[in-house]
Scaffold this motif. Structure first.
Motif, mmCIF file in Angstrom:
data_model
loop_
_atom_site.group_PDB
_atom_site.id
_atom_site.type_symbol
_atom_site.label_atom_id
_atom_site.label_comp_id
_atom_site.label_asym_id
_atom_site.label_seq_id
_atom_site.Cartn_x
_atom_site.Cartn_y
_atom_site.Cartn_z
ATOM 1 N N UNK A 60 0.765 -0.921 0.376
ATOM 2 C CA UNK A 60 0.078 0.151 0.330
ATOM 3 C C UNK A 60 1.064 1.502 0.016
ATOM 4 N N UNK A 61 1.948 0.895 0.625
ATOM 5 C CA UNK A 61 3.044 2.497 0.526
ATOM 6 C C UNK A 61 3.520 2.939 -0.647
ATOM 7 N N UNK A 62 3.937 2.062 -1.474
ATOM 8 C CA UNK A 62 5.018 1.182 -2.157
ATOM 9 C C UNK A 62 3.572 2.044 -3.931
ATOM 10 N N UNK A 63 2.212 2.237 -3.207
ATOM 11 C CA UNK A 63 1.371 2.473 -4.088
ATOM 12 C C UNK A 63 1.657 0.635 -5.522
ATOM 13 N N UNK A 65 0.542 -2.315 -7.733
ATOM 14 C CA UNK A 65 -0.263 -2.585 -8.558
ATOM 15 C C UNK A 65 -2.056 -3.297 -7.500
ATOM 16 N N UNK A 66 -1.258 -4.286 -6.673
ATOM 17 C CA UNK A 66 -1.914 -5.284 -5.769
ATOM 18 C C UNK A 66 -2.077 -4.206 -4.546
ATOM 19 N N UNK A 67 -2.686 -2.994 -5.024
ATOM 20 C CA UNK A 67 -2.499 -1.781 -3.309
ATOM 21 C C UNK A 67 -4.118 -2.506 -3.051
ATOM 22 N N UNK A 68 -5.085 -2.171 -3.772
ATOM 23 C CA UNK A 68 -5.973 -1.838 -3.725
ATOM 24 C C UNK A 68 -7.177 -3.882 -2.729
ATOM 25 N N UNK A 69 -5.865 -4.888 -3.724
ATOM 26 C CA UNK A 69 -6.082 -5.600 -2.598
ATOM 27 C C UNK A 69 -5.609 -5.903 -1.332
ATOM 28 N N UNK A 70 -4.644 -5.600 -1.841
ATOM 29 C CA UNK A 70 -3.971 -5.633 -0.146
ATOM 30 C C UNK A 70 -4.356 -4.826 1.250
ATOM 31 N N UNK A 71 -5.495 -3.938 0.747
ATOM 32 C CA UNK A 71 -6.427 -2.580 1.553
ATOM 33 C C UNK A 71 -7.614 -3.060 1.710
ATOM 34 N N UNK A 72 -7.817 -4.423 1.290
ATOM 35 C CA UNK A 72 -9.274 -5.294 1.388
ATOM 36 C C UNK A 72 -8.689 -5.897 2.324
ATOM 37 N N UNK A 73 -7.018 -6.863 2.172
ATOM 38 C CA UNK A 73 -7.240 -7.793 2.949
ATOM 39 C C UNK A 73 -6.785 -7.543 4.173
ATOM 40 N N UNK A 74 -6.226 -6.567 4.152
ATOM 41 C CA UNK A 74 -6.012 -5.288 5.617
ATOM 42 C C UNK A 74 -7.273 -5.072 6.959
ATOM 43 N N UNK A 75 -8.283 -4.682 5.531
ATOM 44 C CA UNK A 75 -9.394 -4.221 6.098
ATOM 45 C C UNK A 75 -10.569 -5.336 7.074
ATOM 46 N N UNK A 76 -10.427 -6.213 6.284
ATOM 47 C CA UNK A 76 -10.671 -7.753 7.053
ATOM 48 C C UNK A 76 -9.745 -8.222 7.545
ATOM 49 N N UNK A 77 -8.949 -8.254 8.101
ATOM 50 C CA UNK A 77 -8.001 -8.796 8.735
ATOM 51 C C UNK A 77 -8.073 -7.834 9.974
ATOM 52 N N UNK A 78 -8.774 -6.405 10.549
ATOM 53 C CA UNK A 78 -8.223 -5.602 11.163
ATOM 54 C C UNK A 78 -10.376 -5.887 11.472
#
Length: 216
Positions: A60-63, A65-78
């Motif tokens: 996410x910090x490096x923007x 291409x898979x950053x949107x999927x990484x954000x969804x994964x992090x949100x799901x974990x939290x």
């Protein structure tokens, strides 16, 4: 000492687990070690979650291409941690059950109504790839390949309703192949794998296998 101590711990615990099956007085010590193992597994799972979070935060910090999927994964974990840990008991707010890990809670609904269907979808897609790979692999080039291909066709046809329409004995033949020759070969492979696991375990508890500490 960075290598000797882990090897010594592995040898001691390995021999205690082995003696547990033959010497009843060791059972209490073995049971206590198994409890410690559960604690270590829980800690390792926490480290695994932290590592997944670290990798995806970096994306996410490096923007990436898979950053949107990484954000969804992090949100799901939290969210799953929050519902399962910080709200252990479900509560009804606005007609909806929030928090907790009981049946009908948000934790339970997210898992059963989102994760389980997605898992089933992935496995159903995997079935098509397996069928495609099997079609390419079952090329009749030798007598052994001929036997393998014919057997595979019989089993596949015998598992679907069209098999009984073509021949009443097709389901029975398919079941016989699965329960007699296939099961015999499967058990032979399992016995070989078990002997290999025993040999590897003996090498570990004797200190001969040291790859897990970076040795040769």
């Amino acid at each position: 000492m960075r290598r000797e101590i882990p090897i010594l711990i592995t040898i001691v615990i390995g021999w205690v687990m082995v003696m547990d099956f033959f010497f009843p007085p060791v059972s209490s010590v073995a049971t206590r070690m198994r409890d410690w193992t559960l604690i270590l597994i829980a800690i390792s799972q926490m480290l695994g979650v932290a590592n997944v979070a670290r990798i995806n935060l970096d994306k996410v910090s490096r923007k990436h291409p898979d950053a949107p999927y990484a954000m969804v994964l992090l949100l799901a974990i939290v969210l799953m941690i929050a519902f399962g840990v910080f709200l252990p008991k479900s509560a009804t707010i606005g007609g909806l059950t929030w928090g907790g890990h009981e049946g009908g809670s948000v934790f339970d609904k997210v898992y059963n109504q989102m994760y389980v269907p997605m898992q089933g979808t992935m496995f159903s897609l995997l079935a098509f790839f397996i069928a495609s790979a099997a079609y390419r692999a079952f090329k009749i080039r030798s007598p052994e390949a001929t036997i393998l291909g014919v057997t595979a066709v019989i089993i596949m046809i015998g598992q679907v309703p069209i098999g009984s329409l073509l021949w009443d004995g097709m389901p029975g033949l398919s079941a016989w192949i699965m329960n007699v020759p296939n099961l015999a070969a499967k058990r032979a492979i399992l016995i070989g794998a078990a002997l290999g696991a025993i040999a590897t375990g003996m090498k570990v508890i004797l200190g001969l296998e040291r790859n897990y500490v970076g040795g040769e």
